[in-house]
Design an enzyme around this catalytic site. Structure first.
Site, PDB file in Angstrom:
ATOM      1  N   HIS A  36       0.804  -1.233   0.000  1.00 49.91           N
ATOM      2  CA  HIS A  36       0.000   0.000   0.000  1.00 49.91           C
ATOM      3  C   HIS A  36       0.834   1.278   0.000  1.00 49.91           C
ATOM      4  CE1 HIS A  36       0.975  -0.117   4.257  1.00 49.91           C
ATOM      5  NE2 HIS A  36       0.633   1.155   4.318  1.00 49.91           N
TER       6      HIS A  36
HETATM    7  C1  UD1 Z   1      -2.079   5.550   6.013  1.00 47.76           C
HETATM    8  C2  UD1 Z   1      -0.757   5.993   6.643  1.00 47.76           C
HETATM    9  C3  UD1 Z   1       0.271   4.886   6.496  1.00 47.76           C
HETATM   10  C4  UD1 Z   1      -0.241   3.570   7.014  1.00 47.76           C
HETATM   11  C5  UD1 Z   1      -1.547   3.256   6.299  1.00 47.76           C
HETATM   12  C6  UD1 Z   1      -2.149   1.961   6.759  1.00 47.76           C
HETATM   13  C7  UD1 Z   1      -0.303   8.390   6.524  1.00 47.76           C
HETATM   14  C8  UD1 Z   1       0.532   9.430   5.856  1.00 47.76           C
HETATM   15  N1  UD1 Z   1      -0.223   7.170   6.003  1.00 47.76           N
HETATM   16  O1  UD1 Z   1      -1.838   5.433   4.614  1.00 47.76           O
HETATM   17  O2  UD1 Z   1       1.422   5.244   7.234  1.00 47.76           O
HETATM   18  O3  UD1 Z   1       0.711   2.575   6.772  1.00 47.76           O
HETATM   19  O4  UD1 Z   1      -2.460   4.318   6.575  1.00 47.76           O
HETATM   20  O5  UD1 Z   1      -3.291   1.656   6.041  1.00 47.76           O
HETATM   21  O6  UD1 Z   1      -0.956   8.675   7.499  1.00 47.76           O
HETATM   22  N2  UD1 Z   1      -9.357   4.979   2.172  1.00 47.76           N
HETATM   23  C9  UD1 Z   1     -10.581   4.365   2.085  1.00 47.76           C
HETATM   24  N3  UD1 Z   1     -11.113   3.859   3.236  1.00 47.76           N
HETATM   25  C10 UD1 Z   1     -10.484   3.927   4.426  1.00 47.76           C
HETATM   26  C11 UD1 Z   1      -9.237   4.530   4.480  1.00 47.76           C
HETATM   27  C12 UD1 Z   1      -8.668   5.067   3.355  1.00 47.76           C
HETATM   28  O7  UD1 Z   1     -11.189   4.281   1.043  1.00 47.76           O
HETATM   29  O8  UD1 Z   1     -11.027   3.469   5.440  1.00 47.76           O
HETATM   30  C13 UD1 Z   1      -8.776   5.578   0.979  1.00 47.76           C
HETATM   31  C14 UD1 Z   1      -8.609   7.080   1.165  1.00 47.76           C
HETATM   32  O9  UD1 Z   1      -9.751   7.771   0.832  1.00 47.76           O
HETATM   33  C15 UD1 Z   1      -7.445   7.379   0.259  1.00 47.76           C
HETATM   34  C16 UD1 Z   1      -6.597   6.129   0.375  1.00 47.76           C
HETATM   35  O10 UD1 Z   1      -7.451   5.085   0.817  1.00 47.76           O
HETATM   36  O11 UD1 Z   1      -7.873   7.520  -1.080  1.00 47.76           O
HETATM   37  C17 UD1 Z   1      -5.435   6.314   1.295  1.00 47.76           C
HETATM   38  O12 UD1 Z   1      -5.835   6.628   2.637  1.00 47.76           O
HETATM   39  P1  UD1 Z   1      -4.921   7.562   3.602  1.00 47.76           P
HETATM   40  O13 UD1 Z   1      -5.439   7.534   4.993  1.00 47.76           O
HETATM   41  O14 UD1 Z   1      -4.731   8.880   2.962  1.00 47.76           O
HETATM   42  O15 UD1 Z   1      -3.497   6.896   3.561  1.00 47.76           O
HETATM   43  P2  UD1 Z   1      -3.040   5.370   3.579  1.00 47.76           P
HETATM   44  O16 UD1 Z   1      -2.462   5.052   2.253  1.00 47.76           O
HETATM   45  O17 UD1 Z   1      -4.118   4.456   4.108  1.00 47.76           O
END
Ligand code: UD1
Length: 363
Positions: free
Chosen positions: A207
């Site tokens: 991821h």
């Molecule tokens: C975040 C953390 C990362 C951790 C990871 C675990 C930061 C900078 N990064 O990254 O360190 O390893 O979490 O998962 O804080 N999304 C969904 N549903 C959710 C959560 C996220 O659809 O429940 C989507 C968001 O809308 C976005 C993408 O997934 O498009 C990424 O989510 P985001 O929280 O920005 O960062 P992660 O890549 O999950």
């Protein structure tokens, strides 16, 4: 009475707060513990399932932030968290790990002169292109009490000039959760569900933006998985970010049909999967540590790690720099060539209890 508000936001935070909550509950006359969920992760499978699996109470505060750019996410969390702090006036806030919620909440508290406790402090990958590295460096710089999981964390904080009296080497709260729930995970039915034979499959998680936001890199990783899939069943629970990009880059259909793709998996089922895997291929931080504790072979598809003890002492191999080499190493593991590993110092399931004792005895 010491009032502490602990922050959870993203998936890897929940398993770190659960043992701390249990440890704090053992001191009802000394600690009042409240939990604030920022809502950085919000899908049921990225958040609620962990509260259920880890027996965490419903959060006392929910900020409902959701996704967005880094600045949007961090800014929104700060605005909402400040309101909670002004209303609740805690003695400490406690943050874990390195996600955007970690830096957003510590910065908010530090500006209000509320003391910040950082659990899992001192880790450094040296790669400032990782958003987590920025979060780690900044959170440590404004924390009042820093709890460390491995020797490299102590060395890094010393090198950065953090006064020794602020730093405590206590072990690893994520491993506390693992040790506590391993037996319960043994009752999981996940192997039957996906027709997996214990000890004879590969678990994959990917991821990191550096792996999944770039079309060439994601294509190379798909090729690697396809080659491994010719040898063993692969189970690949997909993070929302990765799923979106596999679709956008038209890579989903190029993935071998034998790779079992699933939605994100809850804590206990995932632990059942990793603890019985023959090999794990990952770019996660936490899974490098969990595999080392479990003695399961792990190949980390990244160019750096903030958790060097898993490579120096544990079963982890860091091979993201050279994917052909990573593929060879994976095939070697599946042919029986295993890396021997030991459990790092103080990873004994008691880190949260040590932290509670230290907090109670602070001046
Ligand atoms: C975040 C953390 C990362 C951790 C990871 C675990 C930061 C900078 N990064 O990254 O360190 O390893 O979490 O998962 O804080 N999304 C969904 N549903 C959710 C959560 C996220 O659809 O429940 C989507 C968001 O809308 C976005 C993408 O997934 O498009 C990424 O989510 P985001 O929280 O920005 O960062 P992660 O890549 O999950």
């Amino acid at each position: 009475m010491i009032k502490i508000i602990s922050v959870v936001g993203a998936r890897p935070n929940f398993m770190k707060i659960a043992p701390l909550h249990r440890a704090f509950l053992k001191h009802p006359d000394e600690i009042e513990h409240l939990i604030c969920h920022t809502g950085q992760h919000y899908d049921e499978k990225m958040s609620k399932v962990f509260f259920d699996d880890l027996e965490l109470p419903k959060p006392h505060f929910y900020l409902g932030i959701g996704g967005g750019s880094h600045a949007e996410q961090t800014g929104k969390i700060m605005i909402e968290f400040e309101k909670i702090l002004i209303q609740e006036k805690p003695d400490f806030i406690l943050v874990v790990g390195d996600v955007n919620s970690t830096i957003a909440c510590s910065l908010t508290a530090a500006k209000l002169h509320i003391k910040v406790i950082h659990v899992e402090a001192g880790l450094r990958s040296g790669d400032r292109l990782m958003p987590e590295e920025i979060n780690r460096v900044l959170t440590d710089a404004i924390s009042d009490h820093l709890f460390v999981t491995e020797q490299s964390g102590l060395d890094n904080l010393k090198h950065e000039g953090v006064p020794e009296e602020k730093v405590h080497f206590v072990g690893n709260v994520m491993i506390d959760s693992l040790a506590y729930y391993l037996k319960k995970a043994g009752t999981s039915k996940i192997h039957e569900k996906y027709s997996l034979q214990k000890g004879n499959y590969v678990v994959v998680t990917l991821h990191r933006p550096s792996n999944v936001d770039n079309v060439e890199q994601l294509g190379s990783l798909v090729n690697l998985l396809n080659t491994v899939a010719a040898k063993r069943k692969i189970i690949f629970p997909i993070h929302p970010r990765t799923k979106k990009n596999l679709e956008v880059f038209n890579k989903l259909e190029t993935l071998n049909k034998d790779v079992i793709l699933t939605e994100p998996i809850g804590y206990l089922d995932f632990l059942a999967l990793t603890s019985n895997a023959e090999l794990i291929l990952t770019d996660s931080g936490g899974i490098q540590e969990e595999s080392t504790y479990l003695g399961v072979q792990c190949i980390t598809l990244r160019t750096s790690t903030e958790r060097p003890v898993t490579v120096d002492v544990g079963t982890n191999q860091l091979l993201g720099e050279d994917l052909p080499r990573a593929l060879d190493a994976a095939l070697e593991v599946l042919a029986g060539k295993k890396k021997a590993g030991k459990t790092p110092e103080l990873w004994d399931g008691k880190a949260a209890e040590r932290i509670a004792e230290i907090i109670i005895n602070l001046d």
